[in-house]
Scaffold this motif. Structure first.
Motif, PDB file in Angstrom:
ATOM      1  N   ILE A  14       0.840  -1.215   0.000  1.00 35.32           N
ATOM      2  CA  ILE A  14       0.000   0.000   0.000  1.00 35.32           C
ATOM      3  C   ILE A  14       0.868   1.255   0.000  1.00 35.32           C
ATOM      4  CG2 ILE A  14      -1.670   1.365   1.348  1.00 35.32           C
ATOM      5  CD1 ILE A  14      -2.642  -1.291   2.550  1.00 35.32           C
ATOM      6  N   THR A  15       0.576   2.164  -0.940  1.00 33.95           N
ATOM      7  CA  THR A  15       1.258   3.453  -0.922  1.00 33.95           C
ATOM      8  C   THR A  15       0.366   4.430  -0.170  1.00 33.95           C
ATOM      9  OG1 THR A  15       2.300   2.957  -3.025  1.00 33.95           O
ATOM     10  CG2 THR A  15       2.269   5.266  -2.364  1.00 33.95           C
ATOM     11  N   ALA A  16       0.728   4.730   1.079  1.00 33.16           N
ATOM     12  CA  ALA A  16      -0.097   5.610   1.910  1.00 33.16           C
ATOM     13  C   ALA A  16       0.162   7.071   1.594  1.00 33.16           C
ATOM     14  CB  ALA A  16       0.163   5.331   3.383  1.00 33.16           C
ATOM     15  N   ILE A  17       1.433   7.399   1.253  1.00 34.66           N
ATOM     16  CA  ILE A  17       1.827   8.770   0.914  1.00 34.66           C
ATOM     17  C   ILE A  17       2.726   8.690  -0.308  1.00 34.66           C
ATOM     18  CG2 ILE A  17       3.258  10.741   1.650  1.00 34.66           C
ATOM     19  CD1 ILE A  17       0.789  10.741   3.199  1.00 34.66           C
ATOM     20  N   LYS A  18       2.494   9.577  -1.283  1.00 38.89           N
ATOM     21  CA  LYS A  18       3.267   9.530  -2.536  1.00 38.89           C
ATOM     22  C   LYS A  18       3.785  10.923  -2.871  1.00 38.89           C
ATOM     23  CE  LYS A  18       4.462   7.619  -6.529  1.00 38.89           C
ATOM     24  NZ  LYS A  18       5.836   7.117  -6.452  1.00 38.89           N
ATOM     25  N   ASP A  19       5.102  11.119  -2.699  1.00 37.48           N
ATOM     26  CA  ASP A  19       5.782  12.344  -3.149  1.00 37.48           C
ATOM     27  C   ASP A  19       5.128  13.633  -2.660  1.00 37.48           C
ATOM     28  OD1 ASP A  19       8.073  11.725  -4.475  1.00 37.48           O
ATOM     29  OD2 ASP A  19       7.046  11.291  -6.374  1.00 37.48           O
ATOM     30  N   VAL A  20       4.826  13.698  -1.402  1.00 40.18           N
ATOM     31  CA  VAL A  20       4.175  14.902  -0.863  1.00 40.18           C
ATOM     32  C   VAL A  20       5.229  15.915  -0.410  1.00 40.18           C
ATOM     33  CG1 VAL A  20       2.734  15.802   1.018  1.00 40.18           C
ATOM     34  CG2 VAL A  20       2.041  13.730  -0.218  1.00 40.18           C
ATOM     35  N   SER A  21       5.042  17.163  -0.833  1.00 41.06           N
ATOM     36  CA  SER A  21       5.908  18.263  -0.402  1.00 41.06           C
ATOM     37  C   SER A  21       5.050  19.453  -0.024  1.00 41.06           C
ATOM     38  CB  SER A  21       6.825  18.730  -1.540  1.00 41.06           C
ATOM     39  OG  SER A  21       7.622  17.686  -2.021  1.00 41.06           O
ATOM     40  N   PHE A  22       5.358  20.093   1.086  1.00 39.24           N
ATOM     41  CA  PHE A  22       4.847  21.437   1.371  1.00 39.24           C
ATOM     42  C   PHE A  22       5.642  22.051   2.500  1.00 39.24           C
ATOM     43  CE2 PHE A  22       2.049  18.714   3.916  1.00 39.24           C
ATOM     44  CZ  PHE A  22       1.926  19.389   5.118  1.00 39.24           C
ATOM     45  N   GLU A  23       5.453  23.352   2.691  1.00 41.30           N
ATOM     46  CA  GLU A  23       6.214  24.092   3.685  1.00 41.30           C
ATOM     47  C   GLU A  23       5.265  24.775   4.653  1.00 41.30           C
ATOM     48  OE1 GLU A  23       9.745  25.685   2.672  1.00 41.30           O
ATOM     49  OE2 GLU A  23       9.882  23.839   1.486  1.00 41.30           O
ATOM     50  N   MET A  24       5.743  25.023   5.848  1.00 43.12           N
ATOM     51  CA  MET A  24       4.964  25.811   6.804  1.00 43.12           C
ATOM     52  C   MET A  24       5.820  26.906   7.402  1.00 43.12           C
ATOM     53  SD  MET A  24       2.668  23.106   8.940  1.00 43.12           S
ATOM     54  CE  MET A  24       1.921  24.407   9.933  1.00 43.12           C
ATOM     55  N   HIS A 212      -5.225  13.145  -1.549  1.00 44.39           N
ATOM     56  CA  HIS A 212      -6.157  12.180  -2.122  1.00 44.39           C
ATOM     57  C   HIS A 212      -5.339  10.984  -2.582  1.00 44.39           C
ATOM     58  CE1 HIS A 212      -9.780  10.693  -3.831  1.00 44.39           C
ATOM     59  NE2 HIS A 212      -9.384  10.794  -5.084  1.00 44.39           N
ATOM     60  N   HIS A 213      -5.672   9.795  -2.097  1.00 40.49           N
ATOM     61  CA  HIS A 213      -4.881   8.595  -2.393  1.00 40.49           C
ATOM     62  C   HIS A 213      -3.397   8.827  -2.165  1.00 40.49           C
ATOM     63  CE1 HIS A 213      -8.396   6.603  -3.735  1.00 40.49           C
ATOM     64  NE2 HIS A 213      -8.521   7.232  -4.889  1.00 40.49           N
ATOM     65  N   GLY A 214      -3.057   9.533  -1.090  1.00 42.90           N
ATOM     66  CA  GLY A 214      -1.663   9.725  -0.728  1.00 42.90           C
ATOM     67  C   GLY A 214      -0.932  10.829  -1.461  1.00 42.90           C
ATOM     68  N   LYS A 215      -1.608  11.470  -2.438  1.00 42.54           N
ATOM     69  CA  LYS A 215      -0.946  12.532  -3.198  1.00 42.54           C
ATOM     70  C   LYS A 215      -1.528  13.887  -2.824  1.00 42.54           C
ATOM     71  CE  LYS A 215       0.075   9.898  -7.329  1.00 42.54           C
ATOM     72  NZ  LYS A 215      -0.740   9.315  -8.378  1.00 42.54           N
ATOM     73  N   LYS A 216      -0.686  14.919  -2.894  1.00 42.19           N
ATOM     74  CA  LYS A 216      -1.199  16.274  -2.700  1.00 42.19           C
ATOM     75  C   LYS A 216      -1.870  16.697  -3.991  1.00 42.19           C
ATOM     76  CE  LYS A 216       1.271  20.172  -2.819  1.00 42.19           C
ATOM     77  NZ  LYS A 216       2.238  21.231  -2.422  1.00 42.19           N
ATOM     78  N   ILE A 217      -3.186  16.953  -3.938  1.00 38.85           N
ATOM     79  CA  ILE A 217      -3.877  17.350  -5.171  1.00 38.85           C
ATOM     80  C   ILE A 217      -4.136  18.848  -5.217  1.00 38.85           C
ATOM     81  CG2 ILE A 217      -4.925  15.099  -5.650  1.00 38.85           C
ATOM     82  CD1 ILE A 217      -7.613  16.408  -4.580  1.00 38.85           C
ATOM     83  N   ALA A 218      -4.006  19.535  -4.080  1.00 40.12           N
ATOM     84  CA  ALA A 218      -4.209  20.985  -4.094  1.00 40.12           C
ATOM     85  C   ALA A 218      -3.638  21.583  -2.826  1.00 40.12           C
ATOM     86  CB  ALA A 218      -5.690  21.316  -4.203  1.00 40.12           C
ATOM     87  N   GLU A 219      -3.323  22.889  -2.917  1.00 38.32           N
ATOM     88  CA  GLU A 219      -2.838  23.634  -1.769  1.00 38.32           C
ATOM     89  C   GLU A 219      -3.207  25.088  -1.997  1.00 38.32           C
ATOM     90  OE1 GLU A 219       1.381  23.267  -1.209  1.00 38.32           O
ATOM     91  OE2 GLU A 219       1.403  24.820   0.336  1.00 38.32           O
ATOM     92  N   GLY A 220      -3.749  25.750  -0.986  1.00 43.25           N
ATOM     93  CA  GLY A 220      -4.099  27.158  -1.164  1.00 43.25           C
ATOM     94  C   GLY A 220      -4.919  27.676  -0.006  1.00 43.25           C
ATOM     95  N   THR A 221      -5.438  28.890  -0.168  1.00 42.48           N
ATOM     96  CA  THR A 221      -6.282  29.459   0.876  1.00 42.48           C
ATOM     97  C   THR A 221      -7.573  28.639   0.939  1.00 42.48           C
ATOM     98  OG1 THR A 221      -7.409  30.894  -0.689  1.00 42.48           O
ATOM     99  CG2 THR A 221      -5.445  31.803   0.412  1.00 42.48           C
TER     100      THR A 221
END
Ligand SMILES: Nc1ncnc2c1ncn2[C@@H]1O[C@H](COP(=O)(O)OP(=O)(O)O)[C@@H](O)[C@H]1O
Ligand SMILES: [Mg+2]
Length: 242
Positions: A14-24, A212-221
């Motif tokens: 199972i791929t729970a997380i796939k290539d996720v990147s973000f900053e805080m 969604h399914h381990g991938k980041k599909i969107a980021e924003g306000t």
């Protein structure tokens, strides 16, 4: 403050997380949302050191924490609540929080100081004073969530990871939770929160990351996210309680 770079996590096949990147940034509230099984809890567990990622890096305050154990991550100033309540069942409410005060990010303190701090944090999160000596196995879910939050705060975190701390609350309790989250941020703590109730996410988040399914599909306000076609079709479309 926090950089997540190309993080992936496999559990067997199972791929729970796939290539996720973000900053805080320091002082931000970021909401992490997505359908059940999207990988939200897994990602928080990777940041807090509970799971090792299969690949990718996690940088906190300039330091690579990818392979640090949870206790080390906690000492650096990251605290986390668990989606499932994992308190110590035989201990009382105040003892559970005292554990956080003793093992957190702050300087070594005495048992008495730790108990004082635990009491203060329980009050801060609105836990009923007359129940501080109850064994936690006798408490309801809402009370347990408050204890978890108090225990996380008692470690003096710079960054707090909240996994569905507001699940099971009625609308009035949710409003109290919104004020509490804002109060935590005003005290200087940065917040990454997983939350299902969109009203809470919309009210408190500066930014939202959608998995969604381990991938980041969107980021924003929050506003931008609710208008995003991909987000609507994969997640918001199925929501009935916005
Ligand atoms: N410890 C684990 N062992 C095996 N599979 C896991 C484990 N934790 C999570 N998963 C799987 O990873 C995926 C993402 O789970 P999770 O991060 O809990 O999603 P979310 O919190 O978004 O609902 C799911 O398919 C889940 O079954
Ligand atoms: Mg989860």
């Amino acid at each position: 403050m926090l950089s997540i770079h190309n993080v992936s996590k496999q559990f067997g096949g199972i791929t729970a997380i796939k290539d996720v990147s973000f900053e805080m940034e320091k002082g931000e509230i970021v909401g992490l949302v997505g359908p059940n099984g999207a990988g939200k809890s897994t990602l928080l567990n990777i940041v807090s050191g509970v799971y090792l990622p299969s690949s990718g890096t996690v940088i906190f305050g300039g330091e690579d924490i990818t392979y640090l154990k949870p206790n080390k991550v906690c000492k650096l100033g990251i605290a986390k609540t668990f989606q499932l309540v994992q308190s110590f069942p035989q201990l009382t409410a105040i003892q559970n929080v005292t554990v956080g005060a003793l093992f957190g990010n702050s300087e070594k303190i005495s048992m008495k100081e730790a108990e004082g701090k635990a009491e203060e944090k329980l009050e801060y999160v609105g836990y009923p004073r007359d129940k501080i000596n109850y064994p936690v196995k006798n408490l309801n879910v809402v009370e347990l969530k408050r204890i978890q939050l108090a225990r996380a705060l008692a470690t003096d975190p710079k960054l707090i990871l909240l996994d569905e701390v507001t699940t099971g609350l009625n609308p009035k309790e949710s409003n109290t939770a919104i004020s509490l989250i804002q109060k935590i941020r005003e005290s200087g703590i940065t917040i990454l929160m997983v939350e299902h109730v969109m009203r809470i996410i919309m009210n408190v988040s500066d930014r939202v990351v959608v998995l969604h399914h381990g991938k980041k599909i969107a980021e924003g306000t929050p506003e931008a996210i609710t208008k995003d076609e991909k987000v609507i079709s994969s997640y918001l479309g199925e929501k009935t309680y916005m």
